[in-house]
Design a protein around this motif. Sequence first.
Motif, PDB file in Angstrom:
ATOM      1  N   TYR A 150      -2.164 111.148   5.013  1.00 54.72           N
ATOM      2  CA  TYR A 150      -2.013 109.811   4.430  1.00 54.72           C
ATOM      3  C   TYR A 150      -2.571 108.705   5.322  1.00 54.72           C
ATOM      4  N   LEU A 151      -3.152 109.074   6.453  1.00 52.84           N
ATOM      5  CA  LEU A 151      -3.699 108.100   7.391  1.00 52.84           C
ATOM      6  C   LEU A 151      -5.213 108.062   7.299  1.00 52.84           C
ATOM      7  N   SER A 152      -5.766 106.899   7.546  1.00 55.76           N
ATOM      8  CA  SER A 152      -7.214 106.774   7.675  1.00 55.76           C
ATOM      9  C   SER A 152      -7.488 105.869   8.869  1.00 55.76           C
ATOM     10  N   GLN A 153      -8.596 106.107   9.525  1.00 57.94           N
ATOM     11  CA  GLN A 153      -8.933 105.369  10.736  1.00 57.94           C
ATOM     12  C   GLN A 153     -10.055 104.394  10.458  1.00 57.94           C
ATOM     13  N   VAL A 154      -9.922 103.208  10.988  1.00 50.77           N
ATOM     14  CA  VAL A 154     -10.966 102.195  10.897  1.00 50.77           C
ATOM     15  C   VAL A 154     -11.773 102.290  12.180  1.00 50.77           C
ATOM     16  N   LYS A 155     -13.049 102.607  12.070  1.00 50.59           N
ATOM     17  CA  LYS A 155     -13.874 102.816  13.264  1.00 50.59           C
ATOM     18  C   LYS A 155     -14.112 101.529  14.043  1.00 50.59           C
ATOM     19  N   LYS A 156     -14.570 100.498  13.371  1.00 48.45           N
ATOM     20  CA  LYS A 156     -14.840  99.223  14.031  1.00 48.45           C
ATOM     21  C   LYS A 156     -14.257  98.104  13.177  1.00 48.45           C
ATOM     22  N   PRO A 157     -12.949  97.882  13.321  1.00 48.70           N
ATOM     23  CA  PRO A 157     -12.339  96.850  12.483  1.00 48.70           C
ATOM     24  C   PRO A 157     -12.874  95.467  12.846  1.00 48.70           C
ATOM     25  N   ASN A 158     -13.231  94.707  11.836  1.00 47.52           N
ATOM     26  CA  ASN A 158     -13.717  93.350  12.084  1.00 47.52           C
ATOM     27  C   ASN A 158     -12.647  92.321  11.735  1.00 47.52           C
ATOM     28  N   ASP A 159     -11.449  92.793  11.515  1.00 50.08           N
ATOM     29  CA  ASP A 159     -10.339  91.935  11.146  1.00 50.08           C
ATOM     30  C   ASP A 159      -9.544  91.581  12.396  1.00 50.08           C
ATOM     31  N   GLU A 160      -9.325  90.308  12.631  1.00 54.08           N
ATOM     32  CA  GLU A 160      -8.624  89.888  13.848  1.00 54.08           C
ATOM     33  C   GLU A 160      -7.170  90.343  13.896  1.00 54.08           C
ATOM     34  N   HIS A 161      -6.631  90.840  12.788  1.00 54.73           N
ATOM     35  CA  HIS A 161      -5.252  91.347  12.811  1.00 54.73           C
ATOM     36  C   HIS A 161      -5.097  92.455  13.847  1.00 54.73           C
ATOM     37  N   TRP A 162      -6.150  93.196  14.118  1.00 52.94           N
ATOM     38  CA  TRP A 162      -6.090  94.319  15.065  1.00 52.94           C
ATOM     39  C   TRP A 162      -6.138  93.853  16.512  1.00 52.94           C
ATOM     40  N   THR A 163      -6.723  92.718  16.786  1.00 51.71           N
ATOM     41  CA  THR A 163      -6.905  92.276  18.173  1.00 51.71           C
ATOM     42  C   THR A 163      -5.992  91.121  18.567  1.00 51.71           C
ATOM     43  N   HIS A 164      -5.517  90.369  17.611  1.00 43.43           N
ATOM     44  CA  HIS A 164      -4.665  89.209  17.910  1.00 43.43           C
ATOM     45  C   HIS A 164      -3.301  89.673  18.427  1.00 43.43           C
ATOM     46  N   VAL A 165      -2.730  88.922  19.333  1.00 41.84           N
ATOM     47  CA  VAL A 165      -1.395  89.202  19.866  1.00 41.84           C
ATOM     48  C   VAL A 165      -0.470  88.101  19.349  1.00 41.84           C
ATOM     49  N   TYR A 166       0.668  88.507  18.774  1.00 41.33           N
ATOM     50  CA  TYR A 166       1.575  87.581  18.107  1.00 41.33           C
ATOM     51  C   TYR A 166       2.842  87.363  18.932  1.00 41.33           C
ATOM     52  N   GLU A 167       3.355  86.147  18.898  1.00 37.56           N
ATOM     53  CA  GLU A 167       4.548  85.792  19.644  1.00 37.56           C
ATOM     54  C   GLU A 167       5.784  85.851  18.762  1.00 37.56           C
ATOM     55  N   ILE A 168       6.939  85.888  19.404  1.00 35.20           N
ATOM     56  CA  ILE A 168       8.229  85.839  18.712  1.00 35.20           C
ATOM     57  C   ILE A 168       8.246  84.633  17.777  1.00 35.20           C
ATOM     58  N   GLY A 169       8.721  84.836  16.566  1.00 33.04           N
ATOM     59  CA  GLY A 169       8.868  83.732  15.616  1.00 33.04           C
ATOM     60  C   GLY A 169       7.653  83.448  14.768  1.00 33.04           C
ATOM     61  N   GLU A 170       6.486  83.953  15.149  1.00 32.58           N
ATOM     62  CA  GLU A 170       5.301  83.765  14.307  1.00 32.58           C
ATOM     63  C   GLU A 170       5.472  84.570  13.028  1.00 32.58           C
ATOM     64  N   ARG A 171       4.783  84.175  11.984  1.00 29.55           N
ATOM     65  CA  ARG A 171       4.819  84.909  10.715  1.00 29.55           C
ATOM     66  C   ARG A 171       3.946  86.151  10.801  1.00 29.55           C
ATOM     67  N   VAL A 172       4.462  87.246  10.280  1.00 24.68           N
ATOM     68  CA  VAL A 172       3.727  88.511  10.257  1.00 24.68           C
ATOM     69  C   VAL A 172       2.602  88.372   9.235  1.00 24.68           C
ATOM     70  N   PRO A 173       1.335  88.563   9.654  1.00 17.64           N
ATOM     71  CA  PRO A 173       0.211  88.354   8.734  1.00 17.64           C
ATOM     72  C   PRO A 173       0.000  89.505   7.750  1.00 17.64           C
ATOM     73  N   VAL A 174       0.256  90.742   8.197  1.00 16.91           N
ATOM     74  CA  VAL A 174       0.110  91.931   7.357  1.00 16.91           C
ATOM     75  C   VAL A 174       1.231  92.902   7.692  1.00 16.91           C
ATOM     76  N   SER A 175       1.723  93.608   6.691  1.00 13.52           N
ATOM     77  CA  SER A 175       2.783  94.586   6.925  1.00 13.52           C
ATOM     78  C   SER A 175       2.260  95.748   7.751  1.00 13.52           C
ATOM     79  N   GLY A 176       3.102  96.236   8.667  1.00 14.00           N
ATOM     80  CA  GLY A 176       2.680  97.373   9.474  1.00 14.00           C
ATOM     81  C   GLY A 176       3.601  97.662  10.632  1.00 14.00           C
TER      82      GLY A 176
END
Length: 83
Positions: free
Chosen positions: A11-37
Amino acid sequence: MAIVSDDTVKYLSQVKKPNDEHWTHVYEIGERVPVSGIYRCIHCNDEITSNKGDEFPPQNKTQHPDQTKSVLWQLVVLTQTKD
């Protein structure tokens, strides 16, 4: 680290070169979750599951023993959900 079984790995698939900043951004306490995961604290490696639109939670002393380092969340597994 997120763990899967031999039966669920299909049920898993791998993204080879994600161009979405969701993968690289670091989120702080209290920020809104941008995508479920599944998110991992970059300092203590604890993992949480969070739903899109919720706030990232804090961790207590037991979960995050080094209080000198901030709790910072990074996406490790994106879940596909229906909006």
